[in-house]
Design an enzyme around this catalytic site. Structure first.
Site, mmCIF file in Angstrom:
data_model
loop_
_atom_site.group_PDB
_atom_site.id
_atom_site.type_symbol
_atom_site.label_atom_id
_atom_site.label_comp_id
_atom_site.label_asym_id
_atom_site.label_seq_id
_atom_site.Cartn_x
_atom_site.Cartn_y
_atom_site.Cartn_z
ATOM 1 N N HIS A 579 -44.400 26.242 12.355
ATOM 2 C CA HIS A 579 -43.699 26.535 11.106
ATOM 3 C C HIS A 579 -43.639 28.021 10.803
ATOM 4 C CE1 HIS A 579 -44.479 22.237 9.848
ATOM 5 N NE2 HIS A 579 -43.193 22.399 9.976
ATOM 6 N N GLU A 815 -35.561 14.009 23.132
ATOM 7 C CA GLU A 815 -36.783 14.730 22.775
ATOM 8 C C GLU A 815 -38.031 13.984 23.226
ATOM 9 O OE1 GLU A 815 -36.609 15.402 18.538
ATOM 10 O OE2 GLU A 815 -35.754 13.439 18.168
ATOM 11 N N ASP A 839 -39.683 18.910 20.263
ATOM 12 C CA ASP A 839 -40.450 17.697 20.541
ATOM 13 C C ASP A 839 -40.537 17.417 22.032
ATOM 14 O OD1 ASP A 839 -41.536 16.608 18.161
ATOM 15 O OD2 ASP A 839 -39.493 16.262 17.463
ATOM 16 N N CYS A 886 -30.820 21.754 20.492
ATOM 17 C CA CYS A 886 -30.975 22.087 19.076
ATOM 18 C C CYS A 886 -32.421 22.451 18.726
ATOM 19 C CB CYS A 886 -30.457 20.962 18.185
ATOM 20 S SG CYS A 886 -31.327 19.418 18.409
#
Ligand code: PEP
Ligand code: MG
Length: 950
Positions: A579, A815, A839, A886
């Protein structure tokens, strides 16, 4: 365990007032050698804090935690006062249940007593003549037979009777009505046919409290040559309310009702049909109780006072048990909630109670007026705790000056190291006047400091921030609430901190960016005042742009970052897709993450130079280095300006290979910025984030309006929408999920929505209705198995028949490694793939993407991931389908040429990265990219891939 015993009842006691009654109670305890005489002080102090009147003419006096030292032996005594004693200025008691408990044993007594309180028994208590009568009055309440919606399962795929037993046991166990061993106690020989296809089974073995589970299969099974479709599984015990059971069985015996029961497919409807308790589908929030002695009378009273402030209904359950009103003291006590258990509050929709949930959660987190020790979830529960091994990030071992390049750019400035500070203050204070004066002085001093700051700065934004802080400090609501705390005996620091923290948390939980910013401001002023009250020197951020150094920057810290003043970010932990990195990139602030905990030893105001491209940082660089950095920064700034000028032009290599550049967004209002940054499409709309912007689950209409806003703003550009990817580290407050040991490997993404098909259907309808034949691409997250894709596609096909949509493509996220490996099969059925490298990396390398130490090693350029991408692209192209990326890798300057070379057709990224990535691609040769990609596939590590062409 404490129990109500006739030997422990003293009839015919008399007291003129409460003080005499307390003395009388202590005398009884002393006589029975349970306490020493000093325990009286504990009882008296406790009554002063808040009277222990329970209801129905009963009080439950007990000492303060400090007075436990006077307890010799745990026990309770019952004293009957037939003439009554005025207890709290309003209520008269006829029975005192005095408790001497060394720990939390008295919670069980409370639970028992509160069951008695459901009936109007105060007159009978007063008139009781014998101990037997009294104890019977208190115990005579039969245990309610629990039957609620969550104990009903319909449409179950049962093959045989064991499946039914297992399903019923699971539900009863989940809600703590039975324990291990219940399943094996269910003996098919005891099955009784109640009616056509409805059977029952009952046992009292391993039953904690009586309850009924109902399991209904999708189609009947054969049992002893008869049909069985519905099983009524009764977990009984001796105290069970038999009349309640009989009423229920009457329904099943009634042929008309039973045929309706057998045809009902919905658990909610079935619950209504048989009169089971309905658990409303209300917004909910869960919190772990940390009070040392559980939810006993005093914190429960605080909770009631708070919940009563809201007009709307609020209910609460403990660890999945039955819901009770959170406005009733007796009901709360009857929960017997202990430290470590979880309270789930639900609030009546469309009422003020929904807003109130966050305040309630904050209040529970703060101990409901009690000092609490936070619960260490990692803590080993045995007494002999093995020493916990601690590790440093690898970044610590090799050098003092290395971390992970997380957000491009160079920055330098004075270090501003944020370490959590400790404030020591007494929780209680005896003199309100003194505390009030201390608070006034602190407010006055801090306000003066802020006035000076406003006078000193020329920057308008800063002036505005501090003016807002002054307004907050003058807020009458704030002052009133803190004063209230003082009146309750709290010290100025405790009253101040409690109120600020609960107000800030309530604000923050609203998920609204603007409100979250206000929470950060509240904390800011909160800390200034607290620092003054505790004599701790204030931590003031440098006025000039600084390098923010923290352990980690979480999403909630975004609100605190003042982009104008934060020149760069340096964190101890985190990786490129953590994050902290995503936040930094989104804000366009150069950042290095995962640099090891030693960065926290850097001194405030020491100059730090960071390079967000190489991951290097230098402490106290010399003048020449700074000069070099300034030049480099200017060069980068010029490049950025140049790139921004051409951001609307397509991304085409020298040798005319074009790739689509799209933006990732999670907020519908970010579409405009994305288009202005040069996005040719939205390549990933994270709809779970769109959901999170709403207080309650958005209706189909609200969703439709949201999606329409994005499509309108895109003005004909394609929109790739990902259906809800809830679970893992992304919970939805109004979609409570069972806690899981491995949430990333659990109910997440499509696995969840396939189990809640109505949610998926509603989202798909909203999307198709909003599309109006504009280019819409829908993809499903976390597909790992072909069956999942086909089930999701079937739902979409069904919806599409009702709401035709011309310009629609349907695809999946790649993913999960299994999906990449099955790409040759999936490619025949989908319209496109979008590779979620965040992921895919996490699951391929088996590294939690948010792991504080390991996430730095989760590099998407690892050859194993590149091999999976290569296989996916080849499969897709073989069947004429397109592939996008993405994940965060799409904007990594090192990865861009490799991904291009592997043949991906679209790169989707945070929109701030678009101008630079487009500019980079315009400098590339596609054939060179293919050579580079080929070399990368031969490498043995991410490091060697990164070293290619260096
Ligand atoms: C990914 O996993 O790469 C992805 C784009 O999805 P998210 O980051 O939202 O999990
Ligand atoms: Mg993902």
């Amino acid at each position: 365990m404490l129990a109500l015993d006739i030997q422990h009842v003293r009839m015919n006691q008399h007291a003129d007032d409460k003080a005499q009654a307390l003395q009388c109670l202590v005398d009884i305890l002393v006589e029975d050698q349970l306490v020493s005489a000093e325990y009286l002080d504990g009882l008296t102090t406790r009554e002063q804090q808040s009277p222990t009147y329970l209801g129905q003419g009963i009080a439950i006096p007990h000492g303060t935690p400090q007075s436990r030292q006077y307890i010799q032996q745990t026990g309770i005594r019952l004293a009957h006062f037939p003439n009554g004693v005025l207890w709290d200025g309003e209520n008269t008691i006829y029975l005192a249940v005095v408790i001497a408990a060394k720990s939390d044993e008295h919670l069980q007594v409370l639970q028992l007593l509160t069951k008695a309180l459901n009936k109007d028994i105060s007159q009978q208590i007063q008139a009781a003549n014998t101990p037997e009568q009294l104890v019977e009055l208190l115990q005579a309440q039969p245990a309610t037979l629990a039957l609620h919606e969550q104990l009903i399962a319909t449409q179950v795929a049962a093959q045989d009777i064991e499946d039914f037993f297992w399903q019923a046991t699971q539900r009863l166990k989940q809600h703590h009505y039975v324990e291990c061993g219940f399943l094996s106690a269910l003996n098919p020989k005891h099955l009784i046919q109640l009616n056509e296809e409805i059977w029952s089974i009952s046992t009292h073995q391993q039953v904690l409290s009586p309850a009924i589970a109902i399991v209904q299969s999708a189609s009947p099974i054969q049992y002893q040559d008869k049909n069985l479709q519905t099983l009524v599984c009764i977990a009984s015990n001796d105290q069970m309310d038999l009349s309640q059971l009989n009423r229920l069985l009457d329904i099943f015996f009634n042929p008309e009702q039973s045929s309706q029961i057998n045809t009902e497919k919905d658990a909610h409807q079935l619950a209504q049909l048989i009169g089971a308790d309905i658990i409303p589908d209300w917004p909910s929030q869960t919190v772990q109780l940390a009070n040392a002695h559980g939810l006993h009378a005093r914190p429960a009273t605080q909770l009631v006072n708070l919940t009563k402030k809201f007009q709307g209904e609020i209910h609460v359950q403990v660890d999945g048990g039955a819901f009770v009103s959170a406005k009733s003291l007796t009901k709360l006590l009857s929960l017997g909630c202990q430290r470590g258990q979880h309270l789930t509050f639900i609030a009546e929709p469309d009422s003020d109670a929904v807003q109130g949930l966050s305040q309630i959660i904050a209040a529970v987190q703060h101990g409901l007026g009690e000092e609490i020790q936070p619960i260490d979830t990692q803590q080993n529960t045995t007494n002999t705790q093995p020493e916990i091994l601690t590790f440093e990030s690898d970044a610590d071992t090799d050098a003092k000056t290395h971390g992970i390049a997380a957000s491009t750019g160079l920055a330098y400035g004075p270090a501003y190291v944020i370490k959590p500070r400790q404030y020591d203050y007494p929780r209680l204070a005896s003199n309100i006047k003194d505390e009030s004066l201390k608070l006034d002085i602190a407010l006055h001093t801090v306000k003066n400091n802020i006035y000076q700051l406003i006078a000193k700065t020329d920057v308008n934004d800063i002036k505005q921030i501090f003016t807002a802080h002054l307004e907050m400090l003058d807020d009458p609501e704030l002052i009133h609430n803190v004063q209230k705390g003082l009146k309750q005996g709290l010290s100025a620091a405790a009253a101040w901190h409690d109120y600020i923290e609960s107000a800030a948390q309530a604000q923050e939980a609203l998920q609204d960016r603007l409100l979250a910013e206000r929470a950060a401001d509240l904390r800011d002023i909160g800390e200034r005042i607290l620092a003054h009250l505790c004599g701790v020197e204030e931590q003031v951020a440098p006025d000039s742009p600084y390098i923010l150094i923290m352990h980690d920057v979480g999403p909630s810290d975004v609100a605190r970052l003042n982009k104008e003043r934060v020149a760069g970010i340096l964190t101890a932990v985190g990786g490129a897709s953590a994050h902290s990195a995503i936040v930094a990139r989104a804000l366009g602030i150069p950042a290095i993450v995962g640099a090891g905990s030693r960065v926290l030893d850097i001194q405030n105001n020491e100059t730090v130079l960071i390079n967000g491209d190489s991951g290097e940082f230098i402490i106290q660089p010399d003048a020449a280095l700074i000069e070099q950095a300034i030049l480099e920064r200017e060069r980068q700034h010029a490049l950025r300006l140049e790139a921004e000028k051409h951001c609307m032009a397509p991304a085409i290599t020298f040798d005319q290979h074009q790739i689509e550049i799209a933006a990732n967004i999670g907020n519908i209002h970010a579409t405009e910025q994305a288009v202005n940054d040069g996005a040719e499409a939205i390549g990933l709309l994270r709809t779970e984030l769109v959901f999170m912007a709403h207080q309650n689950a958005p209706s189909e209409e609200i969703q439709q309006a949201d999606y329409r806003t994005v499509l309108d703003t895109l003005a004909g550009r394609p929109l790739v929408v990902r259906t809800l990817d809830v679970g893992g580290d992304k919970p939805l407050p109004y979609l409570p999920l069972p806690s899981e040991e491995n949430p990333f490997l659990g109910l997440r993404g499509i696995r969840l929505t396939l189990r809640k098909p109505e949610l998926l259907q509603q989202q798909l309808i909203a999307l198709l209705k909003a599309a109006d034949d504009r280019p819409l691409r829908i993809m499903f997250p976390m597909i790992g198995r072909v069956e999942e894709w086909r089930a999701a596609k079937a739902i979409l096909d069904e919806v599409r028949q009702r709401y035709p949509c011309k310009n629609l493509q349907v695809g999946i996220m790649i993913e999960v490694p299994s999906a990449a490996l099955l790409a040759p099969i999936l490619a025949q059925e989908v319209d496109f793939f979008s590779i979620g490298t965040n992921d895919l990396t996490q699951y391929t390398l088996a590294i939690d993407r948010g792991h504080p130490l390991l996430s730095a090693e989760a590099d998407g350029l690892h050859p194993s991931i590149l091999l999976l991408i290569d296989q996916t692209v080849r499969a897709a192209h073989q069947y004429g389908k397109w592939v996008g990326i993405c994940g965060e890798l799409a904007a990594d300057p090192k990865a861009v040429p490799i991904l291009m070379g592997l043949g991906v057709d679209e790169l989707s990224m945070s929109s701030t990265s678009i101008p630079l990535v487009k500019a980079q691609i315009r400098q590339l040769n596609f054939t060179d990219c293919q050579t580079l990609a080929h070399q990368a596939l031969q490498c043995d590590s991410a490091t060697s891939v990164r070293a290619l062409g260096a």
